[in-house]
Design a protein around this motif. Structure first.
Motif, PDB file in Angstrom:
ATOM      1  N   UNK A  45      36.422  48.864  40.164  1.00  0.00           N
ATOM      2  CA  UNK A  45      35.528  47.384  40.885  1.00  0.00           C
ATOM      3  C   UNK A  45      35.424  46.172  40.285  1.00  0.00           C
ATOM      4  N   UNK A  46      35.783  46.839  39.324  1.00  0.00           N
ATOM      5  CA  UNK A  46      34.717  45.525  38.284  1.00  0.00           C
ATOM      6  C   UNK A  46      36.650  45.011  38.560  1.00  0.00           C
ATOM      7  N   UNK A  47      37.922  45.933  37.693  1.00  0.00           N
ATOM      8  CA  UNK A  47      39.205  45.107  36.913  1.00  0.00           C
ATOM      9  C   UNK A  47      39.921  45.077  38.534  1.00  0.00           C
ATOM     10  N   UNK A  48      40.161  46.027  39.481  1.00  0.00           N
ATOM     11  CA  UNK A  48      41.273  45.456  41.064  1.00  0.00           C
ATOM     12  C   UNK A  48      40.825  45.060  41.782  1.00  0.00           C
ATOM     13  N   UNK A  49      39.163  44.853  41.730  1.00  0.00           N
ATOM     14  CA  UNK A  49      38.735  44.370  43.412  1.00  0.00           C
ATOM     15  C   UNK A  49      39.184  42.948  43.121  1.00  0.00           C
ATOM     16  N   UNK A  50      39.399  42.131  42.610  1.00  0.00           N
ATOM     17  CA  UNK A  50      39.763  40.892  42.504  1.00  0.00           C
ATOM     18  C   UNK A  50      40.599  39.849  41.688  1.00  0.00           C
ATOM     19  N   UNK A  51      41.754  41.592  41.530  1.00  0.00           N
ATOM     20  CA  UNK A  51      42.730  41.040  40.521  1.00  0.00           C
ATOM     21  C   UNK A  51      44.069  40.555  41.972  1.00  0.00           C
ATOM     22  N   UNK A  52      44.972  39.785  41.115  1.00  0.00           N
ATOM     23  CA  UNK A  52      45.990  38.946  42.267  1.00  0.00           C
ATOM     24  C   UNK A  52      46.202  40.676  43.179  1.00  0.00           C
ATOM     25  N   UNK A  53      46.701  40.427  44.233  1.00  0.00           N
ATOM     26  CA  UNK A  53      47.394  40.458  45.047  1.00  0.00           C
ATOM     27  C   UNK A  53      48.918  41.205  44.457  1.00  0.00           C
ATOM     28  N   UNK A  54      49.585  42.498  44.759  1.00  0.00           N
ATOM     29  CA  UNK A  54      51.086  42.281  44.352  1.00  0.00           C
ATOM     30  C   UNK A  54      50.994  43.546  45.820  1.00  0.00           C
ATOM     31  N   UNK A  55      52.895  43.443  45.537  1.00  0.00           N
ATOM     32  CA  UNK A  55      53.064  44.735  46.702  1.00  0.00           C
ATOM     33  C   UNK A  55      52.756  45.276  47.059  1.00  0.00           C
ATOM     34  N   UNK A  56      53.213  46.479  47.660  1.00  0.00           N
ATOM     35  CA  UNK A  56      51.937  47.718  47.657  1.00  0.00           C
ATOM     36  C   UNK A  56      53.126  48.987  47.137  1.00  0.00           C
ATOM     37  N   UNK A  57      54.739  48.372  47.464  1.00  0.00           N
ATOM     38  CA  UNK A  57      55.621  49.408  46.334  1.00  0.00           C
ATOM     39  C   UNK A  57      55.828  49.230  44.812  1.00  0.00           C
ATOM     40  N   UNK A  58      55.098  48.206  44.448  1.00  0.00           N
ATOM     41  CA  UNK A  58      54.703  48.263  42.996  1.00  0.00           C
ATOM     42  C   UNK A  58      54.143  48.905  42.348  1.00  0.00           C
ATOM     43  N   UNK A  59      52.989  49.518  43.056  1.00  0.00           N
ATOM     44  CA  UNK A  59      51.796  50.999  43.334  1.00  0.00           C
ATOM     45  C   UNK A  59      52.418  52.252  44.123  1.00  0.00           C
ATOM     46  N   UNK A  60      52.758  52.197  44.804  1.00  0.00           N
ATOM     47  CA  UNK A  60      53.347  53.108  45.545  1.00  0.00           C
ATOM     48  C   UNK A  60      54.832  53.108  46.398  1.00  0.00           C
ATOM     49  N   UNK A  61      55.605  53.076  44.437  1.00  0.00           N
ATOM     50  CA  UNK A  61      57.415  52.926  45.509  1.00  0.00           C
ATOM     51  C   UNK A  61      57.599  54.170  46.478  1.00  0.00           C
ATOM     52  N   UNK A  62      57.216  55.469  47.046  1.00  0.00           N
ATOM     53  CA  UNK A  62      57.832  55.824  47.740  1.00  0.00           C
ATOM     54  C   UNK A  62      56.983  56.782  48.609  1.00  0.00           C
ATOM     55  N   UNK A  63      57.480  56.752  49.839  1.00  0.00           N
ATOM     56  CA  UNK A  63      56.588  57.329  51.126  1.00  0.00           C
ATOM     57  C   UNK A  63      55.812  58.814  49.888  1.00  0.00           C
ATOM     58  N   UNK A  64      56.106  59.144  49.749  1.00  0.00           N
ATOM     59  CA  UNK A  64      55.561  60.467  48.268  1.00  0.00           C
ATOM     60  C   UNK A  64      54.813  60.415  47.550  1.00  0.00           C
TER      61      UNK A  64
END
Length: 269
Positions: A45-64
């Motif tokens: 909550x403290x570190x991620x909630x207001x962090x700058x937004x990134x592209x989804x693929x940087x966190x979930x690179x593929x469907x699996x």
């Protein structure tokens, strides 16, 4: 002392002390795991909630790919359009003490996978069968910013047209016939251009609380582990004290303190 400790009586007490210590160790580990879980939740909550937004693929690179606990509540940005014909209502969802629906819609990105977006909460209608109205879905190219959330376990396979019982991404992908990203979905924070305001519009879901202070569970863990050592030390001390009394005799009782005479007692005498 060792000879006394090896008697049946003191071996029994030693066994009791060991059982107590083992129980305290496991209880301490349980509190330690609770401390770790709360610390991770507070970190998210403290570190991620207001962090700058990134592209989804940087966190979930593929469907699996699966969303890890460290990436829960990470902000992401989507650019593309909704598929309003495939919207679904997730029933029996609480918000500020009331139950209603959450509105989820597949969002087809211009450059990236299709992602399920939770646009917010709608109150129940006259009955819990359906809401009175469903706010219209904005059309055209949109920029959506929101938080990544893990999918949920399926709670029911009972089909109600246009509704699901949980945000189970595999189930929703089957119902919408979309090649949906199943590693996580996005809880919407903002969308631009913003949808027109309506009398019964979408309500934002409340900000997550980091939970109770994690340090208290760390304190409990340390106390349980101290109790494990303390139980054995106390048993050994009692055995040593009994051995000392057997060798040197019992300690003489302390002399009683003389009774203090109060001034008015002397006057009465």
């Amino acid at each position: 002392m060792l000879r006394r400790l090896l008697t049946r009586r003191w071996l029994t007490w030693l066994l009791i002390a060991v059982v107590w210590a083992v129980a305290c160790v496991f209880l301490g580990r349980w509190q330690w795991h609770r401390y770790e879980g709360k610390s991770l939740s507070q970190h998210q909550v403290s570190d991620n909630y207001d962090a700058p937004p990134v592209a989804v693929t940087t966190i979930l690179p593929d469907k699996r790919s699966k969303l890890t606990p460290n990436d829960t509540w990470r902000q992401v940005k989507l650019v593309g359009h909704y598929e309003p014909a495939k919207k679904l209502l997730v029933r029996n969802r609480p918000n500020d003490g009331y139950f209603g629906y959450e509105l989820v819609i597949p969002f087809r990105q211009d450059d990236g996978p299709t992602v399920l977006v939770d646009r917010g909460w709608i109150e129940n209608g006259r009955t819990a069968a359906a809401p009175e109205t469903v706010p219209p879905t904005p059309s055209g190219t949109l920029t959506v910013v929101g938080w990544l959330q893990p999918g949920e376990q399926a709670t029911s396979n009972k089909d109600v047209p246009g509704q699901v019982s949980s945000i189970n991404l595999d189930r929703i992908a089957t119902l919408t016939h979309d090649d949906l990203l199943t590693g996580g979905y996005v809880l919407m924070r903002t969308e631009k251009p913003a949808a027109p305001a309506t009398r019964k519009g979408l309500a934002a879901l409340p900000k997550p609380t980091p939970g109770t202070y994690a340090g208290i569970n760390l304190s409990y863990a340390l106390q349980w582990w101290a109790a494990a050592v303390g139980g054995i030390l106390f048993m050994l001390y009692r055995c040593w004290k009994e051995e000392q009394e057997a060798v040197h005799g019992p300690r003489p009782p302390k002399p009683k303190k003389p009774k203090k005479v109060r001034i008015w007692d002397e006057e009465d005498a």
